[in-house]
Structures are given as structure tokens and as C-alpha cells.
Write a protein that holds these residues in place. Structure first.
Motif, mmCIF file in Angstrom:
data_model
loop_
_atom_site.group_PDB
_atom_site.id
_atom_site.type_symbol
_atom_site.label_atom_id
_atom_site.label_comp_id
_atom_site.label_asym_id
_atom_site.label_seq_id
_atom_site.Cartn_x
_atom_site.Cartn_y
_atom_site.Cartn_z
ATOM 1 N N GLY A 1 -9.133 5.811 -11.917
ATOM 2 C CA GLY A 1 -8.983 5.263 -13.265
ATOM 3 C C GLY A 1 -8.552 3.821 -13.315
ATOM 4 N N THR A 2 -8.441 3.163 -12.167
ATOM 5 C CA THR A 2 -7.995 1.776 -12.135
ATOM 6 C C THR A 2 -8.510 1.100 -10.874
ATOM 7 O OG1 THR A 2 -6.052 0.307 -12.122
ATOM 8 C CG2 THR A 2 -5.826 2.436 -11.006
ATOM 9 N N VAL A 3 -8.694 -0.210 -10.938
ATOM 10 C CA VAL A 3 -9.012 -0.969 -9.718
ATOM 11 C C VAL A 3 -7.747 -1.481 -9.055
ATOM 12 C CG1 VAL A 3 -11.323 -1.640 -10.490
ATOM 13 C CG2 VAL A 3 -9.360 -3.120 -11.032
ATOM 14 N N LEU A 4 -6.594 -1.254 -9.671
ATOM 15 C CA LEU A 4 -5.309 -1.685 -9.097
ATOM 16 C C LEU A 4 -4.747 -0.593 -8.201
ATOM 17 C CD1 LEU A 4 -3.747 -3.391 -12.256
ATOM 18 C CD2 LEU A 4 -5.078 -4.428 -10.404
ATOM 19 N N ILE A 5 -5.540 -0.237 -7.198
ATOM 20 C CA ILE A 5 -5.143 0.828 -6.281
ATOM 21 C C ILE A 5 -5.534 0.424 -4.867
ATOM 22 C CG2 ILE A 5 -7.329 2.063 -6.701
ATOM 23 C CD1 ILE A 5 -5.838 4.679 -6.157
ATOM 24 N N ASP A 6 -4.690 0.756 -3.939
ATOM 25 C CA ASP A 6 -4.984 0.598 -2.520
ATOM 26 C C ASP A 6 -5.259 1.993 -1.978
ATOM 27 O OD1 ASP A 6 -5.026 0.340 0.232
ATOM 28 O OD2 ASP A 6 -3.361 -1.070 0.318
ATOM 29 N N PHE A 7 -6.536 2.295 -1.735
ATOM 30 C CA PHE A 7 -6.915 3.644 -1.350
ATOM 31 C C PHE A 7 -6.277 4.080 -0.037
ATOM 32 C CE2 PHE A 7 -10.853 2.931 -4.038
ATOM 33 C CZ PHE A 7 -10.513 3.876 -4.994
ATOM 34 N N ASP A 8 -5.950 3.109 0.824
ATOM 35 C CA ASP A 8 -5.334 3.473 2.103
ATOM 36 C C ASP A 8 -3.887 3.958 1.926
ATOM 37 O OD1 ASP A 8 -7.604 2.850 3.534
ATOM 38 O OD2 ASP A 8 -6.975 0.781 3.919
ATOM 39 N N GLN A 9 -3.203 3.385 0.933
ATOM 40 C CA GLN A 9 -1.771 3.659 0.776
ATOM 41 C C GLN A 9 -1.445 4.563 -0.404
ATOM 42 O OE1 GLN A 9 0.247 2.502 3.138
ATOM 43 N NE2 GLN A 9 -1.484 1.435 4.105
ATOM 44 N N GLU A 10 -2.310 4.589 -1.417
ATOM 45 C CA GLU A 10 -1.984 5.301 -2.653
ATOM 46 C C GLU A 10 -2.934 6.475 -2.866
ATOM 47 O OE1 GLU A 10 -1.161 2.550 -6.048
ATOM 48 O OE2 GLU A 10 -1.795 1.041 -4.586
ATOM 49 N N PRO A 11 -2.428 7.601 -3.330
ATOM 50 C CA PRO A 11 -3.284 8.766 -3.564
ATOM 51 C C PRO A 11 -4.096 8.620 -4.851
ATOM 52 C CG PRO A 11 -1.050 9.262 -4.222
ATOM 53 C CD PRO A 11 -1.010 7.881 -3.626
ATOM 54 N N LEU A 12 -5.183 9.367 -4.892
ATOM 55 C CA LEU A 12 -5.991 9.440 -6.113
ATOM 56 C C LEU A 12 -5.311 10.320 -7.158
ATOM 57 C CD1 LEU A 12 -9.484 9.926 -4.461
ATOM 58 C CD2 LEU A 12 -8.783 7.955 -5.808
ATOM 59 N N GLY A 13 -4.454 11.196 -6.713
ATOM 60 C CA GLY A 13 -3.768 12.109 -7.603
ATOM 61 C C GLY A 13 -3.068 13.172 -6.777
ATOM 62 N N THR A 14 -2.643 14.228 -7.435
ATOM 63 C CA THR A 14 -1.990 15.339 -6.731
ATOM 64 C C THR A 14 -2.751 16.621 -7.031
ATOM 65 O OG1 THR A 14 -0.483 15.622 -8.612
ATOM 66 C CG2 THR A 14 0.293 14.284 -6.771
ATOM 67 N N ASP A 15 -2.723 17.537 -6.062
ATOM 68 C CA ASP A 15 -3.438 18.796 -6.256
ATOM 69 C C ASP A 15 -2.548 19.817 -6.945
ATOM 70 O OD1 ASP A 15 -1.695 19.734 -4.326
ATOM 71 O OD2 ASP A 15 -3.188 19.770 -2.716
ATOM 72 N N SER A 16 -3.040 21.036 -7.058
ATOM 73 C CA SER A 16 -2.302 22.072 -7.796
ATOM 74 C C SER A 16 -0.986 22.443 -7.119
ATOM 75 C CB SER A 16 -3.173 23.328 -7.938
ATOM 76 O OG SER A 16 -3.634 23.756 -6.664
ATOM 77 N N GLN A 17 -0.849 22.126 -5.828
ATOM 78 C CA GLN A 17 0.410 22.374 -5.123
ATOM 79 C C GLN A 17 1.336 21.163 -5.139
ATOM 80 O OE1 GLN A 17 -2.531 23.850 -3.657
ATOM 81 N NE2 GLN A 17 -1.682 25.603 -4.734
ATOM 82 N N GLY A 18 0.919 20.125 -5.872
ATOM 83 C CA GLY A 18 1.733 18.931 -5.965
ATOM 84 C C GLY A 18 1.614 18.009 -4.765
ATOM 85 N N GLN A 19 0.615 18.264 -3.912
ATOM 86 C CA GLN A 19 0.428 17.437 -2.744
ATOM 87 C C GLN A 19 -0.462 16.233 -3.071
ATOM 88 O OE1 GLN A 19 1.933 17.970 0.322
ATOM 89 N NE2 GLN A 19 3.046 19.443 -0.975
ATOM 90 N N PRO A 20 -0.128 15.053 -2.551
ATOM 91 C CA PRO A 20 -0.962 13.885 -2.818
ATOM 92 C C PRO A 20 -2.333 14.036 -2.161
ATOM 93 C CG PRO A 20 0.688 13.365 -1.153
ATOM 94 C CD PRO A 20 1.024 14.732 -1.672
ATOM 95 N N VAL A 21 -3.345 13.556 -2.863
ATOM 96 C CA VAL A 21 -4.731 13.608 -2.370
ATOM 97 C C VAL A 21 -5.231 12.173 -2.214
ATOM 98 C CG1 VAL A 21 -7.076 14.420 -2.777
ATOM 99 C CG2 VAL A 21 -5.124 15.777 -3.590
ATOM 100 N N TYR A 22 -5.545 11.810 -0.984
ATOM 101 C CA TYR A 22 -6.021 10.459 -0.679
ATOM 102 C C TYR A 22 -7.549 10.448 -0.580
ATOM 103 C CZ TYR A 22 -1.155 9.330 0.349
ATOM 104 O OH TYR A 22 0.198 9.130 0.244
ATOM 105 N N LEU A 23 -8.114 9.263 -0.725
ATOM 106 C CA LEU A 23 -9.560 9.136 -0.631
ATOM 107 C C LEU A 23 -10.065 9.634 0.726
ATOM 108 C CD1 LEU A 23 -12.264 8.214 -1.808
ATOM 109 C CD2 LEU A 23 -11.765 5.897 -0.991
ATOM 110 N N ARG A 24 -9.324 9.373 1.776
ATOM 111 C CA ARG A 24 -9.747 9.814 3.121
ATOM 112 C C ARG A 24 -9.817 11.333 3.216
ATOM 113 N NH1 ARG A 24 -4.781 7.246 3.697
ATOM 114 N NH2 ARG A 24 -2.977 8.639 4.034
ATOM 115 N N ASP A 25 -9.043 12.032 2.365
ATOM 116 C CA ASP A 25 -9.080 13.495 2.378
ATOM 117 C C ASP A 25 -10.385 14.028 1.782
ATOM 118 O OD1 ASP A 25 -6.461 13.448 3.354
ATOM 119 O OD2 ASP A 25 -5.613 13.481 1.327
ATOM 120 N N LEU A 26 -11.004 13.234 0.919
ATOM 121 C CA LEU A 26 -12.198 13.677 0.197
ATOM 122 C C LEU A 26 -13.497 13.124 0.788
ATOM 123 C CD1 LEU A 26 -10.971 13.100 -3.494
ATOM 124 C CD2 LEU A 26 -10.667 15.129 -2.055
ATOM 125 N N TRP A 27 -13.392 12.043 1.539
ATOM 126 C CA TRP A 27 -14.612 11.351 1.980
ATOM 127 C C TRP A 27 -15.398 12.233 2.963
ATOM 128 C CZ3 TRP A 27 -16.045 6.879 -0.280
ATOM 129 C CH2 TRP A 27 -17.194 6.253 0.218
#
Length: 893
Positions: A561-587
Motif C-alpha cells: 500500500g505504499t512505496v515507502l517500504i524497504d522490502f528487505d527489512q519491513e514486512p508486507l503485513g502479519t498473518d493470522s498468527q500475528g507473524q510478520p510476512v516478508y516479500l521473500r516469504d511469498l516470492w
């Protein structure tokens, strides 16, 4: 060592037997018997161009000198010569194709008025028009988005489409691909292009290379298939359609040696953006670029097509990949008949057009090396395709690029911009454009990323307008077959249409809930799209930062939802267990993507999608303008009007006369582009075009755009020079205004032109350097002519626009070096006379320019006639290309 050239004894005709059929071919290697060569030292693209000359030599369209100039090409020399090109076909999209069809229909009407047979006026060579530029993303992220957008497209464009439907049945050599099928260049790649053409000529089967000129700059996409072609202006395309050769300056050819392989996690989009940045920096404008080297073997044909598509962005005329084993594999995979594949292989091998490691490296004007291993995931932006940014640098670059505007924003600074709409928010995420939707690897990659995001419970942010606009129905079919389409739809990427959409600015409206705070708080928001152009104000008027990226990255930024994100350091969001989800987890991995492509992409999807490609749906089939050879012009139509070009055409062209007592319609500085000159975008209610439409009873809400009304000269001539950012030095403000003399009254340029026409006063336009740069737009020349402009005098011209002016009978003249309107202290009140134009003209001769000032002073200087060859002089003598062709037809030629 070159021998003396006995062209009168020379015969390159020979035969080639393929699958029991004997074909005539024109052997390029036969030139070696005259002392040229070896032919294999020429770049592949020039070999194909040389075949074109040899094949048309017997008809008298090509001279001995033309063949000698091209066959003598040397890597270390720049040739000033031009050669004629007769392409195998022409391809058009609907914005540029409608004016061409209107002109053809008008020529038929003129022929009928003169007692001729209108049915004999047809394109001389095959032409395909693909309707892809009119669908807009009005509805998105809903199950009915495609249906709603198609219905709105048909309602807005019914008159235009009715004419195209008439043309489909009225003209020979003219086919129309109806709306809702795909994007012109992807349809060309997947279906229309044949690589090698087999046709009957004088009772014998002949083989020759497929080649194409198109009315869209990204026609170069088909270069990835080994087909020579590029974009030209509408006037040039019409001339070629009507049997006139296209004049091409013999190009320098840049070789790009590819080596290595793409690292895991990178895509063809990352590669093409890297190539675009690199080649733009090297300066390849106007050159052929040809790719070769060991890295070629690791690039799929869709990868190559992605690179070729972007040739206009790195500035080249072509981005050419010669035919090789991968070409043959793609032809089979896309459902082409095996007989065609065999024909392509045998012909290209026989003609030394087939690339392979066993062949010697051609000579190139310069060779650049690109190592594929060095490519990293990237975006390009925020304003130009060549502005490459590694993902890790996007945030810092955004803050740097827009620091002043961000300081002026009234939005509160928030620590987590992914939680609310604010500066840097992505408000448009669009998987669009043939550049990338033609590539199954990146489309399947986007689907796999969406699936993994969906499994982790992530969704696109609510302020992001998401859309999926495939370049053909093949894409939808393999996304369905792979089971990935529901995953994309769950994140808001429903199919919104089969057309260019967001890539050309047809992104549709933002909701009021999003648009209002952007305006109220002066927010700096962003769009991320898988397109090929991101110029400022192109994508959406409210979006200042526009980034090009691969389809998987479009999905990723919709989630962020923003271009002010560093995909290496910041998650895209959290999953249903509250765990952070990074781009590398989805790629998805390369192996996952390839496995899904193998499972879902089969040749039958292509044959199924293109089985009835020219038929259209029930709405298309219901359109009717009758079956007459003559188009039934409707004088009340606001979309399609018979242009006045041929209304009073004399049997013979009148003598060329001097231009005396001309008034200056506009006085421009440097770098006036065709975007400034040509009508484009929305139509303002208070503009001359807006007033005209309201006079017809059309309300502003129904104006549509200039592009949609390109078949109505009354709208288009009123919009010429009417760009809100154009600056005429005769007035103090921006926009399409001027002063009408001798009164000196300020008024719109159109109104002034009509004022002068009433008194029979000829007009000229004065300009600085690089007049007419930018995309080639036929109405930049047509509108200039209809306003009564007889000559444009500039410090220098862009090549295509200059030739378009000639093609419409407008005289281009060039100031001598160091002299221009400013050094002459012109303010627009002067009258201009151009003397010495009568009688015989010669290319590049001097013309006497006399300036009569308002205070009675007179002075003269010599300007350069920019009619650059005998053909252009002939076009100018006739009043334009189309006028010449029509006179030839009236005389039975």
C-alpha cells in the motif's frame, strides 16, 4: 574487395524446395558474386533489409545505388543515404487506425465523385487493425468489472466501432480484431506475425521475411520473434498502405552481447528496465539494436519480446533478436502450424538469417556487453522508464524527488504509512500492458505470489485500485488452467478488460474517498504498473509518482500500500498468527514458476483463443453501417466526419507558388513536442473543441477524449496547438493562445486561424530546435494543415514529424545555424514571405525569407528547404502523399 557492379546482369532470384513445394526466393548471398560481403559479416537486421531491396528491385522501386549503399555498409561508417522499404504488412491500433480508415473512405468518396470505381481503392498491402486503446478501468476489483467496462467501451465508441465494422467488410486487404480480444502487439506476437511469408506472385509461390510498420511505437515487440518492424506516424502508415515506399536512413547497428543468466528472484522486467537505463545512457536513438551472445540461449521468446517492446524507451528504432531455435520453439508452443515452423527454419537457414553459435559474429557499429547475472529486482520511475531504481532505493529516491512537494503537503506524518492513505501511498496497482502480460513467467509469478499471500491472510490495502488487463485471452486461460486466477481475484486483480488500460492513461477514476484527500491534503501518491511508460500526468492526473515494475511487484506493492517500504527489512503485513510476512516469504522460485508454466500453458490455448479472432462478440456483430462500397457519412456525427482533404481535388497538381504576406500563427521556443501540437487527453468545456461539441448539444460529461474523436476533423483542428502547457511567445500566458494581427487581439489559436482564413491570409509557424519531438502523431501535421499553416520554420526538426508535415503539404524550412526568431527579434506582428518557390525545387536548396515588420522595415535571409529528396518534393507538389495517390488512381495508375 568490391568488383564493378554489373546490376544489369545481376539476378538474385533462385528457388528453395520445402516439403515438396518449390518457392522463389531472392538470395542475399548472391550479392557476393558482385564483390560484396561476405554477407554473414552484416548484422542480421541489415540482411533482412537487403532482401527487401533485392525483391523489389525488378519492379523499379529500388535503384542500383540503393542496393550498393546498403550492401556496402561498414561498421565504422555513418551513411547519410536512405533506402526504400516496402514492408509485408501494416498494423494499426484503433486510436491511430480510425483516422487512417477515415482517409481511405474519403478517398473512395472523392474517387466516386470523379467518376471512378470506389471499390478499387483498397490498401495495397495487408493491414490489421486491433481495437485495444479505448477500454478504460471504470470498474475494478469486482466480479462484473469486465462486463461493465466492455459495455461502457461500446457505448462510448459505438460510432467509431461502427465505421471500423464497415471497413472490415468494405475493404480488401483490411482486417479488424474487435474489442475485447487483446493488445495489438501481443496479438501480433501470438498470432498475426508469421516470421516468413508465403504468397502467390505472378503465378508462382514466393517466400520472403515478414516485416511490419505499425502506428504505435511499441510495434517493436515483434522484433523478439525475429520480425523486422517499428512504429511510424499515421500519415507514413497510410502512405505505405497505398503503395508508397517508406524511406529509411541506413542505420548504425548497435550490438548488445548478452552473457550469463538471470539470478533467482529477478525477472525479464528487471532485465528490460536495466537494459533501458543502460542503452538510454549510451545514446542509441535512431539506431538498430541487435542482441546476440551466449546469454541469448537462456532467454525465452517472451523474455526477448519484453526487451524488444521497450525499444522506444531506450531510443532505438528496433531491438532485434534474430531467428533461432527458440523462435521455432515459440512458434510451436503458440499453436502455429508445423508446416509454417518448417518453412521458417528452412528459409532462414538458406538466407543466412538463422542465428546460432556456429555462425561468425557480425560486424557492429559498436558492441556493448550486458551481464545478466548483475541484474537485480528493480522499479523504474517516478517519471521516466529509464530511471532505474533497485527496490532498496525506492523510498529514499521518492523522498528526495518530492521533498519540496512533501513539505507543501498538509498531511500529518505517520510512522507506518502502510496503515492509512498518506504521502507515498500506492493508489493504483495495475497488471497491464503487452510489455509484461505477454510473458507467462511473470504472469504466473504474480499468480503464485498472490496465492501465497492469500494463504497467509494478506489483502491489498483498501485505498489501492487494483486491476488486471491481460494482453490476450490466452493469459486468462492459462491463469484459469493453473488455478491461479482466483488467487489474483481474491486480492482485487479481477480482469477489467483486454486492452492497454492504465499503461496509456485509461486508468479510470479513483473513488471520491481516495481522490478527495489527495486533493484536500495535497498528497503525493503513487502508481505501480507493469507498463512501458510512466511520464508525468500520463497514468492519472492525481498521481505524481509512477513506477514500472514486474507483475509480481505490482501485487507486492498492492499488499504494502505504499512505496515507502524497504522490502528487505519491513514486512508486507502479519498473518493470522500475528507473524510478520516478508516479500521473500511469498516470492516464488524459478522452479515453481517453470513448473506451473509447463503445466498450464499449452498450444491449444492459443488456437482456442484465436480461432475466431476477427468475428467479435454479439455486440460487435450487431454494428452495421451497411454494405456499400462508400461510407455513409453522417453530417450530424460528432465522431466521424468526411475530412476536407480531397473535396476540391484538381486532376493535376497546381504549380508550386511563392508564399507572400503570411502571418505568424505562433512563435515557439525549443523542444515543442507532438504532445504539445496534437490534440490529446480530455476536452475542456471552454476550449474551441468544447464549445463546438456543446454547440452540437453534447454535454461536457459526454465529451469523451480527443483520442476517441480522431475521426472528426472539426474537433481535432480545434484541439491543435491547444495543449494547456504549450507556450506561444506572442502572448504572456500558457495554453493555445495567440494574437491576431494587425489588430493584435489575443484569442485562441483556432479562432485566430479562422479569422485569417476569412481574409485568405496564409500562415506560418516559427519554432526553435527539435520541433516535433515525441511520439509520432498524424494529427500534429493534419491539424497544422487544416488551420491554414503553409510552412513551419524551425531551427531543427524531429525526423518523423518533419516528414509528416511534408506528407500533408506543409513546407518545412530550417533557419541557418545561429539564427532564429529570437536573434531576429520577432514578436509575431511581422508578415513573412517565402520567395523563389516557383518552378523546379531541389532538395536542400535555399529559400529567400523576407520579413516585413510592423514599423515598415524589411529584411531578408536565406533558409534551408527541408524537402530532403525528390520523393518529398513530389509529395509537396501534389499537396501531400494522399493527394498524389488519389491522383494516380484517378489517372488509372
Amino acid at each position: 574487395m568490391r568488383a564493378s557492379k554489373e546490376f544489369n546482369q545481376f539476378n538474385p532470384r533462385t528457388t528453395l524446395q520445402v516439403d515438396g513445394t518449390t518457392y522463389t526466393i531472392f538470395a542475399v548471398k548472391a550479392l557476393e558474386s558482385l564483390g560484396y560481403g561476405p554477407i554473414e559479416r552484416l548484422p542480421y537486421s541489415l540482411r533482412i533489409l537487403l532482401e527487401n531491396l533485392l525483391r523489389h528491385y525488378p519492379q523499379g522501386l529500388v535503384s542500383d545505388t540503393d542496393i550498393d549503399n546498403l550492401a556496402s555498409w561498414q561498421p565504422d561508417q555513418i551513411s547519410p543515404e536512405a533506402v526504400p522499404l516496402m514492408p509485408a504488412r501494416v498494423i494499426l491500433q484503433d486510436f491511430t487506425g480510425v483516422p487512417a480508415l477515415v482517409d481511405l473512405a474519403a478517398m473512395r468518396s472523392a474517387l466516386a465523385r470523379a467518376g471512378g470505381d470506389p471499390a478499387t481503392m483498397n490498401p495495397f498491402i495487408p493491414a490489421d487493425l486491433v481495437i485495444d486503446h479505448s477500454v478504460q478501468v471504470d470498474r475494478s476489483a469486482t466480479a462484473d468489472a469486465l462486463q461493465v467496462n466492455v459495455e461502457l467501451e461500446m457505448a462510448r465508441n459505438r460510432e467509431r466501432y461502427t465505421m471500423l465494422h464497415w471497413g472490415q467488410q468494405a475493404f480488401r486487404n483490411f482486417r479488424v480484431v474487435p474489442p475485447g480480444t487483446g493488445i495489438v502487439h501481443q496479438v501480433n506476437l501470438e498470432y498475426l506475425a508469421s516470421v516468413v511469408v508465403s504468397s502467390e506472385q505472378n503465378g508462382e509461390p514466393v517466400l520472403y521475411p515478414d516485416s511490419v510498420l505499425g502506428t504505435d511505437s511499441h510495434t517493436t515487440m515483434v522484433n523478439g520473434l525475429g520480425v523486422m518492424g517499428w512504429g511510424v506516424g499515421g500519415i507514413e502508415a497510410e502512405a505505405v498502405l497505398l503503395g508508397q515506399p517508406y524511406s529509411l536512413q541506413i542505420p548504425e547497428v548497435v550490438g548488445v552481447r548478452l552473457s550469463g543468466s538471470l539470478p533467482p528472484g529477478t525477472t525479464a522486467t528487471d532485465l528490460v528496465l536495466t537494459i533501458t537505463r543502460f542503452l538510454r545512457g549510451q545514446g542509441v536513438v535512431g539506431r538498430f539494436v541487435e542482441f546476440f551472445g551466449p546469454g541469448l540461449a537462456g532467454l525465452s521468446l517472451p523474455d526477448r519480446a519484453t526487451i524488444a517492446n521497450m525499444a522506444p524507451e531506450y531510443g532505438a528504432t528496433m531491438g532485434f533478436f534474430p531467428v533461432d531455435e527458440e523462435t521455432l520453439r515459440y512458434l510451436r508452443a503458440s499453436g502455429r502450424p508445423e508446416a509454417l515452423v518448417h518453412l521458417v527454419e528452412q528459409y532462414c537457414r538458406a538466407q543466412s538469417f538463422f542465428f546460432g553459435p556456429e555462425h561468425p559474429e557480425p560486424g557492429y557499429s559498436v558492441v556493448y556487453d550486458i551481464v545478466l547475472d548483475s541484474v537485480v529486482p528493480s522499479l523504474a520511475g517516478p517519471r521516466r522508464p529509464q530511471d532505474l531504481l533497485p527496490l532498496s532505493g525506492v523510498r529514499e529516491d521518492f523522498l528526495r524527488q518530492f521533498d519540496k512537494q512533501l513539505a507543501a503537503s498538509t498531511a500529518a506524518t505517520v510512522e507506518d504509512p502502510a496503515r492509512q492513505l498518506t504521502n507515498g501511498s500506492v493508489v493504483i496497482a495495475a497488471i497491464t500492458s503487452c510489455t509484461n502480460t505477454s510473458n507467462p513467467d511473470v504472469m504466473i509469478g504474480a499468480g503464485l505470489l498472490a496465492r501465497k499471500a492469500r494463504e497467509r491472510g494478506l489483502m491489498a490495502k483498501p485505498w489501492v485500485k487494483t486491476s488486471l488487463a491481460p494482453g490476450s485471452r490466452v493469459v486468462t486461460r492459462y491463469l484459469e488452467q493453473s488455478g491461479l486466477l482466483p488467487d489474483l481475484e481474491a486480492l482485487g486483480f479481477q480482469v477489467v478488460g483486454y486492452g492497454c488500460t492504465t499503461c496509456i492513461g485509461n486508468s479510470g477514476p479513483l473513488t471520491e474517498a481516495i481522490a478527495a484527500p489527495i486533493g484536500d491534503q495535497n498528497l503525493l501518491v503513487a502508481a505501480v504498473l507493469s507498463g512501458n511508460r510512466n511520464f508525468e500526468a500520463r497514468i492519472h492526473p492525481l498521481v505524481r509518482a509512477n513506477y514500472l515494475g514486474s507483475p509480481p511487484l505490482v501485487v507486492a506493492y498492492a499488499l504494502a500500500g505504499t512505496v515507502l517500504i524497504d522490502f528487505d527489512q519491513e514486512p508486507l503485513g502479519t498473518d493470522s498468527q500475528g507473524q510478520p510476512v516478508y516479500l521473500r516469504d511469498l516470492w516464488p522460485s524459478t522452479e515453481e514458476i517453470r513448473a506451473a508454466v509447463r503445466q498450464s500453458l499449452t498450444p491449444d490455448l492459443f488456437t482456442l483463443s484465436y480461432g475466431s479472432v476477427f468475428s467479435g462478440d454479439a455486440q460487435w456483430q450487431a454494428l452495421s453501417a451497411g454494405t456499400s462500397d462508400l461510407y455513409p457519412w453522417d453530417v450530424d456525427s460528432s465522431y466521424i466526419r468526411e475530412p476536407p482533404f480531397f473535396q476540391e481535388l484538381s486532376a493535376d497538381p497546381p504549380p508550386i507558388a511563392t508564399i507572400e504576406g503570411a502571418r505568424i500563427l505562433a512563435l515557439f521556443g525549443d523542444s515543442i513536442t507532438t504532445d504539445h501540437i496534437s490534440p490529446a487527453g480530455s476536452i475542456g468545456p471552454q476550449t474551441p473543441a468544447g464549445r463546438y461539441l456543446q454547440h452540437l448539444g453534447i454535454q461536457p460529461a459526454d465529451f469523451n477524449s480527443y483520442g476517441s474523436r480522431r475521426g472528426n476533423h472539426e474537433v481535432m483542428m480545434r484541439g491543435t496547438f491547444a495543449n494547456i502547457r504549450i507556450k506561444n511567445r506572442m502572448v504572456e500566458r500558457e495554453g493555445g493562445y495567440t494574437k491576431a494581427w494587425p489588430e493584435g487581439v489575443e484569442m485562441p489559436i483556432y479562432d485566430a486561424a479562422m479569422h485569417y482564413q476569412q481574409t485568405g491570409t496564409p500562415l506560418v509557424v516559427l519554432a526553435g530546435r527539435d520541433y516535433g519531438t515525441g511520439s509520432s502523431r498524424d494529427w500534429a501535421a493534419k491539424g497544422t494543415m487544416l488551420l491554414g499553416v503553409k510552412a513551419v520554420i524551425a531551427s531543427s526538426f524531429e525526423r518523423i514529424h518533419r516528414s509528416n508535415l511534408v506528407g500533408m503539404g506543409v513546407l518545412p524550412l530550417q533557419f541557418p545555424e545561429g539564427v532564429d526568431a529570437q536573434t531576429l527579434c520577432l514578436d509575431g506582428s511581422e508578415t513573412i514571405s517565402l520567395l523563389g518557390l516557383g518552378g523546379r525545387l531541389n532538395p536542400g536548396q535555399g529559400v529567400n525569407l523576407r520579413i516585413d515588420r510592423a514599423d515598415g522595415r524589411t529584411e531578408s535571409l536565406e533558409v534551408l528547404l527541408r524537402l530532403d529528396n525528390a520523393m518529398e518534393i513530389d509529395y509537396y507538389r501534389h499537396g501531400g502523399i494522399l493527394h498524389k495517390v488519389l491522383r494516380q488512381r484517378l489517372q488509372g495508375r
